[in-house]
Design a protein around this motif. Sequence first.
Motif, PDB file in Angstrom:
ATOM      1  N   GLU A 302      42.200 -76.997  23.729  1.00 55.62           N
ATOM      2  CA  GLU A 302      43.364 -76.853  24.617  1.00 55.62           C
ATOM      3  C   GLU A 302      43.030 -76.062  25.869  1.00 55.62           C
ATOM      4  OE1 GLU A 302      47.055 -77.035  21.496  1.00 55.62           O
ATOM      5  OE2 GLU A 302      46.234 -75.104  22.042  1.00 55.62           O
ATOM      6  N   ARG A 303      41.872 -76.391  26.386  1.00 54.76           N
ATOM      7  CA  ARG A 303      41.479 -75.629  27.569  1.00 54.76           C
ATOM      8  C   ARG A 303      41.874 -76.385  28.822  1.00 54.76           C
ATOM      9  NH1 ARG A 303      39.107 -71.390  25.974  1.00 54.76           N
ATOM     10  NH2 ARG A 303      38.199 -71.476  23.914  1.00 54.76           N
ATOM     11  N   ALA A 304      42.804 -75.800  29.527  1.00 54.21           N
ATOM     12  CA  ALA A 304      43.136 -76.380  30.815  1.00 54.21           C
ATOM     13  C   ALA A 304      42.295 -75.610  31.825  1.00 54.21           C
ATOM     14  CB  ALA A 304      44.607 -76.185  31.100  1.00 54.21           C
ATOM     15  N   ILE A 308      40.821 -69.922  38.685  1.00 56.82           N
ATOM     16  CA  ILE A 308      40.837 -68.498  38.327  1.00 56.82           C
ATOM     17  C   ILE A 308      41.729 -67.775  39.332  1.00 56.82           C
ATOM     18  CG2 ILE A 308      39.393 -66.432  38.167  1.00 56.82           C
ATOM     19  CD1 ILE A 308      37.132 -68.356  37.263  1.00 56.82           C
ATOM     20  N   ILE A 309      42.765 -67.172  38.794  1.00 58.30           N
ATOM     21  CA  ILE A 309      43.748 -66.511  39.657  1.00 58.30           C
ATOM     22  C   ILE A 309      43.486 -65.001  39.662  1.00 58.30           C
ATOM     23  CG2 ILE A 309      46.242 -66.109  40.040  1.00 58.30           C
ATOM     24  CD1 ILE A 309      45.418 -69.081  40.308  1.00 58.30           C
ATOM     25  N   GLY A 310      43.646 -64.408  40.797  1.00 56.89           N
ATOM     26  CA  GLY A 310      43.500 -62.946  40.868  1.00 56.89           C
ATOM     27  C   GLY A 310      42.854 -62.527  42.160  1.00 56.89           C
ATOM     28  N   PRO A 338      38.727 -60.318  24.283  1.00 55.99           N
ATOM     29  CA  PRO A 338      39.346 -61.628  24.062  1.00 55.99           C
ATOM     30  C   PRO A 338      40.450 -61.888  25.076  1.00 55.99           C
ATOM     31  CG  PRO A 338      39.153 -60.421  21.988  1.00 55.99           C
ATOM     32  CD  PRO A 338      38.742 -59.474  23.073  1.00 55.99           C
ATOM     33  N   GLY A 339      40.513 -63.136  25.531  1.00 60.19           N
ATOM     34  CA  GLY A 339      41.598 -63.551  26.419  1.00 60.19           C
ATOM     35  C   GLY A 339      41.428 -63.109  27.857  1.00 60.19           C
ATOM     36  N   THR A 340      40.262 -62.657  28.240  1.00 58.90           N
ATOM     37  CA  THR A 340      40.078 -62.196  29.624  1.00 58.90           C
ATOM     38  C   THR A 340      39.625 -63.325  30.548  1.00 58.90           C
ATOM     39  OG1 THR A 340      37.916 -61.395  28.930  1.00 58.90           O
ATOM     40  CG2 THR A 340      39.661 -59.747  29.180  1.00 58.90           C
ATOM     41  N   GLY A 341      39.458 -64.512  30.012  1.00 58.35           N
ATOM     42  CA  GLY A 341      39.114 -65.658  30.865  1.00 58.35           C
ATOM     43  C   GLY A 341      37.633 -66.039  30.821  1.00 58.35           C
ATOM     44  N   LYS A 342      36.949 -65.697  29.722  1.00 56.70           N
ATOM     45  CA  LYS A 342      35.506 -66.000  29.636  1.00 56.70           C
ATOM     46  C   LYS A 342      35.269 -67.522  29.643  1.00 56.70           C
ATOM     47  CE  LYS A 342      34.895 -63.534  25.865  1.00 56.70           C
ATOM     48  NZ  LYS A 342      36.276 -63.015  25.708  1.00 56.70           N
ATOM     49  N   ALA A 343      36.112 -68.240  28.835  1.00 56.09           N
ATOM     50  CA  ALA A 343      35.945 -69.707  28.781  1.00 56.09           C
ATOM     51  C   ALA A 343      36.259 -70.319  30.145  1.00 56.09           C
ATOM     52  CB  ALA A 343      36.847 -70.299  27.717  1.00 56.09           C
ATOM     53  N   LEU A 344      37.214 -69.712  30.841  1.00 54.57           N
ATOM     54  CA  LEU A 344      37.591 -70.204  32.168  1.00 54.57           C
ATOM     55  C   LEU A 344      36.411 -70.046  33.136  1.00 54.57           C
ATOM     56  CD1 LEU A 344      40.241 -71.283  33.325  1.00 54.57           C
ATOM     57  CD2 LEU A 344      40.703 -68.985  34.178  1.00 54.57           C
ATOM     58  N   VAL A 345      35.724 -68.920  33.013  1.00 55.25           N
ATOM     59  CA  VAL A 345      34.560 -68.671  33.863  1.00 55.25           C
ATOM     60  C   VAL A 345      33.454 -69.689  33.547  1.00 55.25           C
ATOM     61  CG1 VAL A 345      32.712 -67.020  34.379  1.00 55.25           C
ATOM     62  CG2 VAL A 345      35.082 -66.230  34.204  1.00 55.25           C
ATOM     63  N   VAL A 525      44.980 -61.971  29.298  1.00 61.78           N
ATOM     64  CA  VAL A 525      45.701 -63.063  29.973  1.00 61.78           C
ATOM     65  C   VAL A 525      46.341 -64.013  28.959  1.00 61.78           C
ATOM     66  CG1 VAL A 525      45.531 -64.861  31.746  1.00 61.78           C
ATOM     67  CG2 VAL A 525      44.013 -62.892  31.842  1.00 61.78           C
ATOM     68  N   ARG A 526      45.655 -64.172  27.782  1.00 65.17           N
ATOM     69  CA  ARG A 526      46.243 -65.063  26.775  1.00 65.17           C
ATOM     70  C   ARG A 526      47.626 -64.549  26.349  1.00 65.17           C
ATOM     71  NH1 ARG A 526      42.300 -65.414  23.359  1.00 65.17           N
ATOM     72  NH2 ARG A 526      41.446 -67.323  24.222  1.00 65.17           N
ATOM     73  N   GLU A 527      47.703 -63.240  26.138  1.00 66.86           N
ATOM     74  CA  GLU A 527      48.977 -62.648  25.732  1.00 66.86           C
ATOM     75  C   GLU A 527      50.008 -62.794  26.862  1.00 66.86           C
ATOM     76  OE1 GLU A 527      48.825 -58.493  24.782  1.00 66.86           O
ATOM     77  OE2 GLU A 527      50.843 -58.490  23.945  1.00 66.86           O
TER      78      GLU A 527
HETATM   79  N1  LIG Z   1      41.930 -65.311  36.000  1.00 63.34           N
HETATM   80  C1  LIG Z   1      42.630 -66.243  35.331  1.00 63.34           C
HETATM   81  N2  LIG Z   1      43.381 -67.094  36.023  1.00 63.34           N
HETATM   82  C2  LIG Z   1      44.099 -68.045  35.378  1.00 63.34           C
HETATM   83  N3  LIG Z   1      44.179 -68.162  34.059  1.00 63.34           N
HETATM   84  C3  LIG Z   1      43.441 -67.326  33.337  1.00 63.34           C
HETATM   85  C4  LIG Z   1      42.629 -66.329  33.919  1.00 63.34           C
HETATM   86  N4  LIG Z   1      42.002 -65.649  32.942  1.00 63.34           N
HETATM   87  C5  LIG Z   1      42.409 -66.188  31.782  1.00 63.34           C
HETATM   88  N5  LIG Z   1      43.266 -67.199  32.005  1.00 63.34           N
HETATM   89  C6  LIG Z   1      43.925 -68.018  30.987  1.00 63.34           C
HETATM   90  O1  LIG Z   1      44.079 -67.240  29.822  1.00 63.34           O
HETATM   91  C7  LIG Z   1      43.813 -67.976  28.637  1.00 63.34           C
HETATM   92  C8  LIG Z   1      42.670 -67.317  27.883  1.00 63.34           C
HETATM   93  O2  LIG Z   1      41.480 -67.414  28.634  1.00 63.34           O
HETATM   94  P1  LIG Z   1      40.072 -67.747  28.000  1.00 63.34           P
HETATM   95  O3  LIG Z   1      40.261 -68.618  26.822  1.00 63.34           O
HETATM   96  O4  LIG Z   1      39.197 -68.196  29.090  1.00 63.34           O
HETATM   97  O5  LIG Z   1      39.680 -66.325  27.508  1.00 63.34           O
HETATM   98  P2  LIG Z   1      38.388 -65.898  26.642  1.00 63.34           P
HETATM   99  O6  LIG Z   1      37.950 -64.645  27.201  1.00 63.34           O
HETATM  100  O7  LIG Z   1      37.462 -66.996  26.576  1.00 63.34           O
HETATM  101  O8  LIG Z   1      39.073 -65.693  25.224  1.00 63.34           O
HETATM  102  P3  LIG Z   1      38.351 -65.610  23.806  1.00 63.34           P
HETATM  103  O9  LIG Z   1      37.320 -64.524  23.891  1.00 63.34           O
HETATM  104  O10 LIG Z   1      39.460 -65.241  22.872  1.00 63.34           O
HETATM  105  O11 LIG Z   1      37.804 -66.948  23.569  1.00 63.34           O
HETATM  106  C9  LIG Z   1      43.487 -69.334  29.090  1.00 63.34           C
HETATM  107  O12 LIG Z   1      44.606 -70.155  29.021  1.00 63.34           O
HETATM  108  C10 LIG Z   1      43.060 -69.169  30.519  1.00 63.34           C
HETATM  109  O13 LIG Z   1      43.309 -70.289  31.285  1.00 63.34           O
END
Ligand SMILES: Nc1ncnc2c1ncn2[C@@H]1O[C@H](COP(=O)(O)OP(=O)(O)OP(=O)(O)O)[C@@H](O)[C@H]1O
Length: 619
Positions: A302-304, A308-310, A338-345, A525-527
């Motif tokens: 479910e990765r959209a 990257i916003i900010g 977790p949830g800081t956007g690593k997969a997004l990066v 960000v997930r939360e």
């Molecule tokens: N800077 C950002 N801008 C937009 N959306 C973001 C940003 N950072 C995180 N998100 C969104 O937050 C959610 C969690 O991000 P992501 O899965 O990339 O985190 P993660 O660090 O890989 O988490 P985990 O370690 O739990 O796998 C996603 O839906 C992602 O799109």
Amino acid sequence: MRDTPDRDDSLDLMSLAPTLILDPASDTVLATNPQAAELLGLDPAQGARFSRHLADGPAQMVVFADEVAHRGTAWTRRVKMLAADGTALDVELRGKFLEHTEGARLLLTLIDLHEMNLRAEIAQAAEMQRAGLFEWHRAQAFFSELERRNQLILNAAGEGIYGVNADGKTTFVNRAAQEMLGWTADDLLGTDIHSKIHHHHLNGEFYPSHDCPIYQSFRFEQVNRIEDEVFWRKDGRPIRVEYVSTPIYDQQVLAGAVVIFRDITERKENERLLREALDEVAALRDRLEQENAYLQEAIISERAHHDIIGTSPATRQVLARIEMVSRTTANVLITGEPGTGKALVASAIHKDSDRRRRPLIHVKCGAVSSDTLESEFFGHMRGAFPGALRDAPGKLELAHGGTLHLDDVTELPMEMQGQLLSALQAGEVRRLGDTRARQIDLRVIASTSRDLDREVAAGRFREDLFFYLNVFPIHCTPLRDRPEDIPPLAMHLLRLACKRLNRRTPVITEGTMQTLTRYPWPGNVRELANVIERGAIVSTEGKLIVELQGRPSPEPRPAAAVMTEAEIEQLKVLNLIACLRETGGRVAGPNGAAALLGIRPTTLYSRIKTYGLTEGDWR
Ligand SMILES: Nc1ncnc2c1ncn2[C@@H]1O[C@H](COP(=O)(O)OP(=O)(O)OP(=O)(O)O)[C@@H](O)[C@H]1O
């Protein structure tokens, strides 16, 4: 007729056989024809006494003359006669009684039995010859018809057929062979056919006749069946052929060989095209499989891949590092809670890289069961283990040409870490149950929310894999440390959620935004995204209502106070004591204080010594 034994012309007319007229009473030959004179060798000078020509005396002649007189005509072979020179004659006497004014006369015809036998033999020989010639003509006609039919059959055959004698010289060539080879029968008959049509292999290598299976057929009596060679046409073009060469015998003596061949150029070309098509299909299938797997992967996780916003310095630094690394082939290690956007990066790096047309494969390492780990990463062949119903590529293969994102990489068991590193370093994978290694070319992006230094120090993560992955580190800062990103993120996430829910986007009041900004966001960000989505569902009257799970919104944090070096040292000592208390004083091992602090046990021992700490400090 004359009364003398001289020639009598009337007798010439009467008979061609030797004939004479005899006066039996006076034993006188009254007349002869030339044939009788010649047979008996009559000599007028010696007189005409008939008894001179009787070998056994007159007795038999008298008996015969009486029989003639009595019957009118008679014949005998009992009277043995002599020629005038005493030569015995083998004759048959035929007599006829003639009345004459001067007494009885005997007309004698002498049938030369010797000559008659001779004629009979000649006649028989002539008859036999005539019959023989006829048979001969019949046989000749039969064989030429046979040959004509054989020629017809040979020429009607679709296969090329030619014969060679024991010297390798061409003895016949059928029509199909001439058409296929472009050589005429006149070109080939009586010549060494190998040097004309079979002199080189397709790759241009010389083909000596003694290596040729056809030569071996007429030299060593072998039947040879060859599936793929070339014959050379008169115009210099090769034709691919399959042929059978069979020795032939004449009266059990090896006489040569017959070669039956077929032009398989078209078939070979079709086979080549088919092979190419199949390879292409297989490549397309692999690619589809990969892309399908990629899409599935994308759906499941479910990765959209939002932008990257900010605008915080931390986010700007992340964006800058993404830009720096994406066009290179360097492996990247992304760290952050977790949830800081690593997969997004990871997605952003892939999308900005030259590999963007190929798949990005996300593997959540912690979610793969240890039983299927190997097959998940390396793939398997059908039947490799119970339940392996078809061949399947592994994640490494799927990422070929693209990017492999190893999410939560620290969750990989040690053994798997080793196998993975070997495959990545060798650039090849071998599916389970397969003997063939497949080349892979992929970029690895690993991410973890753990402290990898500490994991390595604790012996839970291979140092060599750590170095392999940590070529270019990117750290994702927790949301609480970049509150200025919260308003744009909140608005972005709200727009996305409303689009998904098909709702009008409510406004975020200033108060709500402040609440959101002050919240510590342990889930990052997930939360925030979840809170916003829930708010979008429950919101009425066009305003976003947020529920923060009963957590008190803390006061805005004061700006961090500046600490002195001494204060920092003091903090370190206190932290060290707290850590040793936590581990019951254990320094080394996976649950020891060194692992907890992410430093080597030797470093910790030396720090304890430097700070002069004793057991009493943490007991
Ligand atoms: N800077 C950002 N801008 C937009 N959306 C973001 C940003 N950072 C995180 N998100 C969104 O937050 C959610 C969690 O991000 P992501 O899965 O990339 O985190 P993660 O660090 O890989 O988490 P985990 O370690 O739990 O796998 C996603 O839906 C992602 O799109």
